[in-house]
Design an enzyme around this catalytic site. Structure first.
Site, short mmCIF file in Angstrom:
data_model
loop_
_atom_site.label_atom_id
_atom_site.label_comp_id
_atom_site.label_asym_id
_atom_site.label_seq_id
_atom_site.Cartn_x
_atom_site.Cartn_y
_atom_site.Cartn_z
CG ASN A 205 -0.22 -0.07 2.50
OD1 ASN A 205 0.47 0.86 2.88
ND2 ASN A 205 -0.34 -1.20 3.20
CE LYS A 284 9.17 -12.98 -14.07
NZ LYS A 284 9.92 -12.53 -15.21
CG PHE A 318 -3.00 5.84 12.88
CD1 PHE A 318 -2.30 5.59 14.05
CD2 PHE A 318 -2.77 7.03 12.20
CE1 PHE A 318 -1.39 6.51 14.55
CE2 PHE A 318 -1.86 7.96 12.70
CZ PHE A 318 -1.16 7.70 13.86
CE LYS A 332 -11.19 0.96 10.57
NZ LYS A 332 -10.49 1.58 9.46
CE LYS A 336 -9.33 -2.66 13.97
NZ LYS A 336 -8.18 -2.70 13.07
#
Ligand code: CTP
Length: 398
Positions: A205, A284, A318, A332, A336
């Site tokens: 990301n 690969k 976050f 969250k 959490k």
């Protein structure tokens, strides 16, 4: 609070008198250190008559320095500020040259360092100066960058010393949180995780790691013992911070689980992959043989586990969101079992930026909005709130 104010030789040197005054007004004790060339621009008497303290000048003329030794000064200060900093002192600091009192003080100083450069625009842009600035930033030093404007040499451009109040504010900002995390262990996660598809390709990301690294640096400067568990990023490790490098969500989960029990504050700024390829290829994957789909499996939600297992740690998560920012962040926070959540609207291109706008929400109703603030300033506020959470709990149990 005590600051050593190093003044080096350039036309902006006289502005350091105002910086000294601003700090004194805020109750900060200031010890001025003039280099030999600074004394060509400003006289020690100007500082002495306003501060009532003798100015330190030449290392090799003890009669000027009245029993002040660079080591004893280094041990007694909370910050070394160099205002203005010439290209010459940046070069000496970057390369460890100690040929006068200020450069020797720099090398013997364990406190944070703040540098406000001022010079001609061509010098400021020169590759040698850029490299020195990068080296010094890499050591976690704070910079108050020069402004653009008309320079003393008659040309227009970047190089003019930043405004006095901006410099004073930054110094106070750095001093503000001084050592209040001493004795605490802070665990920070940062950066992206990388999930391999085969030895060449991966899923990851856009996280740059800057937010987490800023938290680690701020916590260290405030005296915490800091461990930074980081995915692959290209940032310098803040001075004094222990780095644990990981690659995948599984690697991060393993490192965090090991470190969590002895920790006081955990800040999970990392952008952890929620899914990974279920069967990464050992070799690969060739074009012809490439499957059209990659089967993914869930990774462990590390933060969720910490929320269930915590035994007094302050837990900060976050929430990176593109819609329903506050609603999702609150979910969250509760889901959490966090103490604080930092809600980050990622539609505004925060990845890789030096500043961001965030909301910090807390279990006990904390609700702080920070708009267009540097990631360092956001980091300091997160730590203020985390510390506040600890103190409130202490008050409740005592
Ligand atoms: N996080 C974690 N482990 C994961 C995923 C996320 O510890 N496998 C943590 C992140 O470090 C962050 C917080 O959870 O502190 C929220 O991450 P985010 O990506 O915003 O949300 P998710 O919980 O993954 O939920 P969603 O993707 O549905 O928004």
């Amino acid at each position: 609070m005590k600051v050593a104010l190093g003044v080096t030789g350039c036309i902006a040197a006289y502005k350091s008198i105002e910086v000294m005054r601003g700090l004194q007004k805020a109750g900060v004790e200031v010890q001025v250190v003039l280099t030999r060339s600074a004394a060509e621009f400003v006289t020690p008497l100007a500082y002495e008559s306003l501060s009532g303290l003798s100015v330190i000048q030449d290392m090799f003329r003890p009669e000027l320095n009245r029993d002040i030794h660079h080591i004893s000064l280094a041990q007694s200060i909370d910050l070394l500020a160099v205002v203005p900093a010439t290209a010459n002192i940046l070069g000496k600091m970057a390369h460890g040259i100690a040929d006068d009192f200020l450069s020797t003080l720099y090398l013997s100083n364990p406190a944070p360092v703040l540098i406000a450069p001022a010079m001609n625009v061509e010098m400021w842009r020169h590759a040698a100066v850029r490299a020195n600035v990068e080296t010094l930033r890499g050591r976690g030093h704070h910079f108050v960058n020069p402004e653009s404007g008309m320079l003393a040499c008659g040309v227009e451009g970047e190089g003019r010393l930043a405004a006095v109040d901006v410099i004073v504010d930054r110094i106070l900002d750095v001093l503000g949180g001084c050592r209040d995390l001493a004795g605490l262990k802070v665990l920070v996660t940062a950066g992206p995780t990388v999930e391999d598809i085969d030895p060449i390709r991966f899923i990851s990301n856009r996280s740059s790691g800057k937010m987490g690294y800023a938290v680690a640096q701020a916590a260290r400067e405030r005296g915490a013992e800091v461990t930074l568990v980081s995915g692959p990023v290209t940032l310098p490790v803040p001075a004094g911070v222990e780095l644990v490098q990981v690659r995948s969500a599984a690697g991060m989960a393993e490192a965090v689980a090991r470190l969590f029990p002895g920790t006081d504050i955990v800040v999970k700024a990392a952008a952890v992959a929620d899914y990974r390829p279920a069967e990464p290829a050992g070799q690969k994957v060739k074009k012809g043989a490439a499957p059209r789909t990659i089967t993914l499996e869930r990774t462990e939600d590390i933060l969720d586990r910490l929320g269930r297992e915590k035994t007094g740690q302050v837990l900060v998560g976050f929430a990176a969101e593109t819609e329903n920012l506050l609603e999702n962040a609150r979910a969250k926070l509760v889901g959490k079992n966090l103490d604080l959540v930092v809600a980050n609207d990622v539609t505004r291109g925060v990845f890789g930026e030096d500043s961001a706008s965030v909301h910090i929400l807390g279990k006990h109703g904390e609700d702080v909005t920070l708009r267009d603030r540097s990631k360092g300033a956001i980091a300091r506020r997160i730590l203020d709130l985390a510390l506040e959470t600890r103190r409130t709990r202490g008050d409740q149990t005592s």
